[in-house]
Scaffold this active site. Sequence first.
Site, mmCIF file in Angstrom:
data_model
loop_
_atom_site.group_PDB
_atom_site.id
_atom_site.type_symbol
_atom_site.label_atom_id
_atom_site.label_comp_id
_atom_site.label_asym_id
_atom_site.label_seq_id
_atom_site.Cartn_x
_atom_site.Cartn_y
_atom_site.Cartn_z
ATOM 1 N N SER A 127 1.088 -1.749 -0.067
ATOM 2 C CA SER A 127 -0.246 -0.085 0.035
ATOM 3 C C SER A 127 1.084 1.094 -0.024
ATOM 4 O O SER A 127 0.124 2.527 0.003
ATOM 5 C CB SER A 127 -1.117 -0.240 0.890
ATOM 6 N N HIS A 148 -2.711 -3.095 -6.010
ATOM 7 C CA HIS A 148 -2.947 -2.757 -4.197
ATOM 8 C C HIS A 148 -5.038 -2.968 -4.254
ATOM 9 O O HIS A 148 -5.082 -2.165 -4.511
ATOM 10 C CB HIS A 148 -3.462 -1.490 -4.297
ATOM 11 N N GLU A 160 -6.093 -0.359 -7.287
ATOM 12 C CA GLU A 160 -5.505 0.247 -8.112
ATOM 13 C C GLU A 160 -4.219 -0.524 -8.296
ATOM 14 O O GLU A 160 -3.499 -1.054 -7.906
ATOM 15 C CB GLU A 160 -4.119 1.667 -6.526
ATOM 16 N N ASN A 198 -5.198 5.529 -0.144
ATOM 17 C CA ASN A 198 -4.771 6.296 0.853
ATOM 18 C C ASN A 198 -4.021 7.684 1.559
ATOM 19 O O ASN A 198 -3.885 7.872 2.550
ATOM 20 C CB ASN A 198 -3.217 5.136 1.412
HETATM 21 N N1 3HC Z 1 -17.403 -13.216 -0.940
HETATM 22 C C1 3HC Z 1 -18.118 -12.881 -1.308
HETATM 23 N N2 3HC Z 1 -19.030 -12.000 -0.829
HETATM 24 C C2 3HC Z 1 -19.272 -11.568 0.063
HETATM 25 C C3 3HC Z 1 -18.384 -12.567 0.987
HETATM 26 C C4 3HC Z 1 -17.205 -13.573 0.090
HETATM 27 N N3 3HC Z 1 -16.570 -14.257 0.735
HETATM 28 N N4 3HC Z 1 -18.455 -12.147 2.122
HETATM 29 C C5 3HC Z 1 -19.526 -11.104 2.094
HETATM 30 N N5 3HC Z 1 -19.998 -10.923 1.047
HETATM 31 C C6 3HC Z 1 -20.390 -9.965 0.911
HETATM 32 C C7 3HC Z 1 -22.242 -9.985 1.604
HETATM 33 O O1 3HC Z 1 -22.675 -11.420 1.164
HETATM 34 C C8 3HC Z 1 -23.018 -9.079 1.940
HETATM 35 O O2 3HC Z 1 -23.903 -8.739 0.466
HETATM 36 P P1 3HC Z 1 -24.330 -7.640 0.319
HETATM 37 O O3 3HC Z 1 -24.780 -6.347 0.241
HETATM 38 O O4 3HC Z 1 -25.242 -8.262 -0.676
HETATM 39 O O5 3HC Z 1 -25.912 -8.567 1.191
HETATM 40 C C9 3HC Z 1 -21.872 -8.139 1.855
HETATM 41 O O6 3HC Z 1 -20.943 -8.435 1.175
HETATM 42 C C10 3HC Z 1 -21.364 -6.887 3.376
HETATM 43 O O7 3HC Z 1 -20.932 -9.017 3.589
HETATM 44 P P2 3HC Z 1 -21.362 -9.085 5.692
HETATM 45 O O8 3HC Z 1 -22.690 -8.924 4.913
HETATM 46 O O9 3HC Z 1 -21.360 -9.857 5.769
HETATM 47 O O10 3HC Z 1 -21.175 -7.851 6.344
HETATM 48 P P3 3HC Z 1 -21.152 -6.029 6.593
HETATM 49 O O11 3HC Z 1 -22.399 -6.032 5.758
HETATM 50 O O12 3HC Z 1 -21.353 -6.256 7.980
HETATM 51 O O13 3HC Z 1 -20.176 -5.499 5.574
HETATM 52 C C11 3HC Z 1 -17.362 -4.691 5.088
HETATM 53 C C12 3HC Z 1 -18.992 -5.495 5.975
HETATM 54 C C13 3HC Z 1 -17.983 -5.540 3.782
HETATM 55 C C14 3HC Z 1 -16.799 -4.943 5.296
HETATM 56 C C15 3HC Z 1 -18.736 -3.402 4.886
HETATM 57 O O14 3HC Z 1 -18.170 -3.309 6.478
HETATM 58 C C16 3HC Z 1 -17.412 -2.459 4.451
HETATM 59 O O15 3HC Z 1 -17.602 -2.119 3.459
HETATM 60 N N6 3HC Z 1 -16.582 -1.663 5.367
HETATM 61 C C17 3HC Z 1 -15.815 -0.809 4.422
HETATM 62 C C18 3HC Z 1 -13.948 -1.125 3.926
HETATM 63 C C19 3HC Z 1 -13.126 -0.993 3.974
HETATM 64 O O16 3HC Z 1 -13.142 0.435 3.529
HETATM 65 N N7 3HC Z 1 -12.068 -1.192 3.280
HETATM 66 C C20 3HC Z 1 -10.819 -0.883 2.843
HETATM 67 C C21 3HC Z 1 -10.226 -0.874 3.007
HETATM 68 S S1 3HC Z 1 -8.621 -0.002 3.224
HETATM 69 C C22 3HC Z 1 -7.504 -0.944 2.806
HETATM 70 O O17 3HC Z 1 -8.060 -2.235 2.334
HETATM 71 C C23 3HC Z 1 -6.131 -0.239 2.012
HETATM 72 C C24 3HC Z 1 -5.039 -0.278 2.832
HETATM 73 O O18 3HC Z 1 -4.365 -0.274 2.783
HETATM 74 C C25 3HC Z 1 -5.325 0.304 4.315
#
Ligand code: 3HC
Length: 302
Positions: A127, A148, A160, A198
């Site tokens: 990242s 990324h 990315e 980021n």
């Molecule tokens: N495969 C396919 N789909 C999946 C899955 C999998 N393994 N796991 C979950 N899903 C689907 C679920 O079925 C659900 O689908 P739907 O919306 O159609 O019902 C959806 O994904 C959401 O999953 P959950 O219901 O289990 O969980 P939540 O609704 O609590 O969402 C989350 C969890 C997706 C993590 C959500 O809270 C989110 O988007 N959070 C923000 C995450 C984010 O910002 N990530 C980026 C971080 S920064 C980064 O990574 C960069 C680094 O460099 C710092």
Amino acid sequence: MAIAKVGVVGCGLMGSGIAEICAKAGLSTIVREVSDEFLKKGQERINGSLAKAMKRAIEKEKKDPTMAQMEMAQSIGRLSYTTRLEDLKDCDLVVEAIIEDKGQKQDLYKQLDALCKPSTIFCSNTSNISITELGAVTRRADKFAGLHFFNPVPVMKLVEVIKGVLTSDATLGELKGFSEKVGKTAIVAKDTCGFVVNVLLVPYLFDAIRLVENGVASIRDIDTGMKLGCGYPMGPLELLDFVGIDTTYHISVNMFEEFKSDRYAAPPLLKKMHLAGLHGRKTGKGFYDYTDPANPVPMKLA
Ligand code: 3HC
């Protein structure tokens, strides 16, 4: 060149997600970890996530259960696991997702460069480490780029694609095609620390920590503010626990080193939490206490 076989080095949270989406997209995928223990953990994570996706396909997309089970079995069949780096020698693409340590990554790339066929493209999921600096230890800087992904990889739609100084247009073209194949939307960025997401995300997260430090609002209210006020799926403090306090701290050190700007200076509370081992979900405590994972309770942070 069509990418048909992918090697994924490192099977932690990011590597397992990358391997999963490759296998789901029909690509033969080999995963390498340093020990059988890590390999087993990674395999369990991938199989658990594939099972979750299958359940979702059946329940939400009303997919035929037999078909969904067959697709999951096919994905599992496309995955193989090894502790030997040599087993990646005939891959068309190798994606590295090991720890964010420049020295360790460079050592790995030197070994891969000697093992892999000349046409293999190397990508790092870093990242914030310079793609140009990683590619420089190989004899294929033109076939070296950043890919990324975002956590959780099977769910987040973005990747990315990072162009190092010497990355060729042909490599970028291959990687855009690969991103589309694995179901991601690619954005292309230059090799600058933090790339696009980021650079924007980290100052936002740090401002949220400063609100906590200044006692402006409670942890819960800051998160609720951004979720209900702006429609974010997670509040900034929940997101920090999700990404990892340690990971975010290390990102901030690299970004501050690069830009020398207060925007990327780690707030003192982040550093203290890192030192105290409050790394978020992975250690069970961060801005929240996850003793009951279904009901996280805000921590009292002095
Ligand atoms: N495969 C396919 N789909 C999946 C899955 C999998 N393994 N796991 C979950 N899903 C689907 C679920 O079925 C659900 O689908 P739907 O919306 O159609 O019902 C959806 O994904 C959401 O999953 P959950 O219901 O289990 O969980 P939540 O609704 O609590 O969402 C989350 C969890 C997706 C993590 C959500 O809270 C989110 O988007 N959070 C923000 C995450 C984010 O910002 N990530 C980026 C971080 S920064 C980064 O990574 C960069 C680094 O460099 C710092």
